[in-house]
Design an enzyme around this catalytic site. Structure first.
Site, PDB file in Angstrom:
ATOM      1  N   GLU A  40      -3.604  -2.111 -21.886  1.00 58.42           N
ATOM      2  CA  GLU A  40      -3.276  -2.834 -20.648  1.00 58.42           C
ATOM      3  C   GLU A  40      -1.826  -3.340 -20.677  1.00 58.42           C
ATOM      4  OE1 GLU A  40      -3.381  -5.005 -17.011  1.00 58.42           O
ATOM      5  OE2 GLU A  40      -4.268  -3.139 -17.765  1.00 58.42           O
TER       6      GLU A  40
ATOM      7  N   GLU B 131       4.330   0.146 -15.418  1.00 62.33           N
ATOM      8  CA  GLU B 131       4.261   0.019 -13.952  1.00 62.33           C
ATOM      9  C   GLU B 131       5.485  -0.659 -13.359  1.00 62.33           C
ATOM     10  OE1 GLU B 131       0.367  -0.780 -11.878  1.00 62.33           O
ATOM     11  OE2 GLU B 131       0.021  -1.750 -13.809  1.00 62.33           O
TER      12      GLU B 131
ATOM     13  N   ARG C 279       0.819  -1.207   0.000  1.00 56.28           N
ATOM     14  CA  ARG C 279       0.000   0.000   0.000  1.00 56.28           C
ATOM     15  C   ARG C 279       0.856   1.261   0.000  1.00 56.28           C
ATOM     16  NH1 ARG C 279      -5.239  -1.097   1.605  1.00 56.28           N
ATOM     17  NH2 ARG C 279      -5.490   1.106   2.079  1.00 56.28           N
TER      18      ARG C 279
ATOM     19  N   HIS D 126      -2.073   8.460 -37.875  1.00 55.56           N
ATOM     20  CA  HIS D 126      -2.570   9.790 -37.487  1.00 55.56           C
ATOM     21  C   HIS D 126      -1.675  10.439 -36.441  1.00 55.56           C
ATOM     22  CE1 HIS D 126      -6.025   8.702 -39.851  1.00 55.56           C
ATOM     23  NE2 HIS D 126      -6.088   7.579 -39.166  1.00 55.56           N
TER      24      HIS D 126
HETATM   25  C1  AGP Z   1      -2.976  -1.795 -12.150  1.00 58.60           C
HETATM   26  O1  AGP Z   1      -1.929  -2.655 -12.310  1.00 58.60           O
HETATM   27  C2  AGP Z   1      -2.750  -0.730 -11.189  1.00 58.60           C
HETATM   28  N1  AGP Z   1      -2.385  -1.205  -9.933  1.00 58.60           N
HETATM   29  C3  AGP Z   1      -3.864   0.285 -11.126  1.00 58.60           C
HETATM   30  O2  AGP Z   1      -4.023   0.843 -12.391  1.00 58.60           O
HETATM   31  C4  AGP Z   1      -5.220  -0.271 -10.651  1.00 58.60           C
HETATM   32  O3  AGP Z   1      -5.790  -1.039 -11.630  1.00 58.60           O
HETATM   33  C5  AGP Z   1      -6.140   0.900 -10.321  1.00 58.60           C
HETATM   34  O4  AGP Z   1      -5.545   1.660  -9.294  1.00 58.60           O
HETATM   35  C6  AGP Z   1      -7.521   0.431  -9.894  1.00 58.60           C
HETATM   36  O5  AGP Z   1      -7.434  -0.295  -8.727  1.00 58.60           O
HETATM   37  P1  AGP Z   1      -8.724  -1.105  -8.207  1.00 58.60           P
HETATM   38  O6  AGP Z   1      -9.049  -2.146  -9.218  1.00 58.60           O
HETATM   39  O7  AGP Z   1      -8.289  -1.674  -6.896  1.00 58.60           O
HETATM   40  O8  AGP Z   1      -9.829  -0.099  -8.053  1.00 58.60           O
END
Ligand code: AGP
Length: 608
Positions: free
Chosen positions: A484, A491, A27, A507
């Site tokens: 994606e 990331e 986190r 484009h």
């Molecule tokens: C994805 O790999 C990321 N960690 C991030 O984009 C994530 O998908 C986004 O923060 C949404 O999180 P959630 O699905 O827990 O709402």
């Protein structure tokens, strides 16, 4: 965004707090700290910049037998990552850890400065700590001081508070940020999410917005913001120790990529019926008549969850004639003056169930009377408890910051929701049979692509690991996969990567193509094969270093070709996506990155 923990009981608090912080480290990992208090109210405050391991070293040289304490792992919002800005913050009698943002902290700071408070850090949290200390001077007790302070702040918080004036209690509160309490056996465990409670107790209380809790060795008493007592609902914790361990993999990211065959089977279990070519989602709280009436589906999410919505939208369009489906970026939607057509259902997509922007959209759409269904993984999360119905994707704990198994199951769940609507509108099982059959085949197909291509992808990744720029391109259902794929690479490898619709290249984006870029091109052997092939040829003509992911046996003009053998057709993009998940993983590990805890990111974005 941050992770907070707390403990009050008979056991030594330090090891429990540090272990809990390690579980919550995904986190935020900018700094970490704990404060423990002896029965005589002597507080040991330990803080360190960076990962919890740094704090752990300090604990070994400052061990106490205290049985009360709070802890924090930080994702910096106000003030740079440093020991000075690390939590717990201490002002006067008060020690406090906080997850969230106090928006009006500057005004409060100015008010407190007029009462001779000065501040050692740049954080909003220290201001809240000082405010509680200030109000505690005249308050009957700590609960009253905390309640008074929280009525003065604007913003989001999950907090745990210690006071040397009350060594036998911890005060906790939440608004907008998650907080869970584990109870039983004369002790109380406090955490931002359930993973820190696993192995301690399976009896938990999910705190609601506006609630304050007084934790003592005899349990937790809940109150509303005005300190009036409220009922606490004890529930059983769903996740187990197994699901939060690496199972022999080097990283959670690789473990979760390999979890997908089974996690997808859990998503599909009891919901796909091959005999009747139909699907059934139990928790929607919608009648067949209500499903039949649906004319518009808004899919709301952030990051990977948004891309899952976009992806599934392509599928749902294919088997519903009179339904529009549109994916919306939550952080944009919440501030747009959008109109909601009649007969709209909103799908609120979130792995963590705690993403602030997605939650805000849910609350706004419900305020407008729109039926909101959750597509969520984290059981008991705020979004899961606030929606009108929904689908749990049941992929187990997803710990790596980069989301993988949740994406695949979110696409499957939204697609099944679309099929529920089609069924209610009388679309025949024969028309849906292809999708039902492919959903059933998908886990096995992912298993086989992992088995057959992982080593090859690892070797290919080594060749491309030194690039600093990448372009991902695809058409139709492969366009969201390009977005994606690029997001995953960004990331975990920190390579600048863009996803584009292949048809958009001419484009503008094709101007980027030069030796500094590699290109990932998704080339499916379907009605768009030639179109995408021409885009590939155009890129090759500009010297592209192309990696093509394809299911064709035909000759493909590209520097690198990864061939995927699959029985699928419509759902093939989800198998291609697993290949680009592996590519991102192996490129990032080849670059020596900490793939589970990438820089500047956190797993659950609980602030705006
Ligand atoms: C994805 O790999 C990321 N960690 C991030 O984009 C994530 O998908 C986004 O923060 C949404 O999180 P959630 O699905 O827990 O709402």
């Amino acid at each position: 965004m941050c992770g907070i923990v707390g403990y009050i009981g008979e056991k030594q608090a330090q090891p429990i707090l540090v272990a809990g912080l390690k579980r919550l480290e995904y986190r935020g990992y900018d700094s970490a700290g704990i404060a423990t208090m002896s029965p005589k109210a002597k507080v040991t405050l330990l803080r360190a910049k960076g990962k919890v391991s740094g704090l752990d070293e300090k604990v070994t040289t400052h061990t106490t037998t205290d049985t009360v304490g709070v802890g924090h792992t930080r994702w910096a919002t106000h003030g740079e990552p440093s020991k000075r800005n690390a939590h717990p913050h201490h002002v006067g009698d008060i020690y406090l850890v906080h997850n969230g943002i106090i928006e009006n902290y500057q005004d409060l700071k100015a008010m407190l400065a007029r009462h001779d408070y000065d501040f050692k850090s740049d954080t909003d949290t220290e201001v809240l700590t000082a405010l509680i200390d200030y109000l505690a001077r005249d308050a009957d007790n700590l609960l009253a001081a905390v309640s008074g302070a929280l009525k003065m702040v604007v913003g989001a918080y999950g907090i745990a508070v210690l006071s040397v004036a009350n060594p036998n209690e911890i005060i906790i509160a939440r608004k907008g940020s998650p907080l869970i309490v584990g109870v039983g056996g004369g002790e109380v465990f406090i955490a931002s999410d359930a993973s820190a409670l696993v192995g301690h107790t399976d009896q938990v209380i999910y705190m609601h917005d506006g609630e304050i809790g007084v934790c003592t060795t005899s349990g937790v008493q809940l109150y509303d913001i005005d300190a009036h007592s409220v009922e606490a609902k004890v529930e059983k914790l769903e996740i187990d120790l197994q699901s939060i361990q690496k199972k022999g993999f080097d990283h959670f990211l690789l473990k979760e990529i390999y979890d997908q065959p089974d996690s997808l089977r859990s998503t599909l279990r009891g919901r796909v019926n091959l005999d009747t070519s139909s699907v059934k989602l139990g928790g929607l709280n919608m009648t067949n008549d209500e499903l039949r009436e649906v004319r518009n589906i808004m899919v709301v999410g952030c990051g990977t969850a948004y891309y899952a919505g976009m992806m599934a939208g392509y599928f749902v369009e294919q088997f519903t004639d009179d339904v529009t489906i549109r994916a919306e970026i939550a952080s944009e939607l919440r501030y747009r003056s959008f109109s909601v057509p009649e007969h709209t259902v909103a799908l609120i997509v979130s792995q963590s169930g705690e993403t602030a922007d997605t939650l805000a959209c849910l609350q706004e759409l419900q305020r407008r009377g729109v039926k909101c269904l959750g597509v969520v993984n984290a059981v008991g999360s705020t979004i899961a408890r606030e929606v009108d119905g929904g689908v749990y994707v049941h992929v187990g704990a997803e710990i790596s910051v980069a989301s993988t198994k949740a994406f695949t199951s979110q696409v499957a769940a939204i697609t099944m929701f679309g099929m529920m609507i089609a069924q209610a509108k009388g679309v025949s099982p024969r028309e849906l049979n292809g999708y039902v059959r492919e959903l059933d085949l998908l886990p096995g197909e992912i298993e086989s692509v992992l088995e057959k291509t992982a080593d090859e992808v690892r070797d290919i990744a080594a060749t491309y690991a030194n690039y600093e720029h990448a372009l991902y391109v695809g058409r139709d259902t492969l366009y969201p996969i390009a977005l994606e794929g690029a997001l995953k690479l960004k990331e975990v490898s920190y390579i600048q990567a863009e996803g584009h619709a292949a048809g958009e290249l001419k484009h503008g984006p094709i101007a980027l193509i030069d030796d500094r870029f590699f290109v990932v091109c998704y080339l499916q052997d379907n009605w768009l094969y030639e179109k995408t092939q021409s885009n590939l040829v155009e890129m090759n003509a500009r010297g592209a270093h192309a990696i093509v992911i394809t299911d064709t046996d035909k000759r493909v003009p590209a520097e690198t070709v990864i061939r995927v053998k699959t029985k699928l057709q419509v759902l093939t993009p989800l198998v291609f996506n697993v290949v680009s998940q592996l590519l991102a993983y192996y490129i990032a590990t080849a670059r020596g990155n900490d793939v589970d805890q990438p820089r500047n990111l956190a797993k659950s974005v609980t602030v705006e």
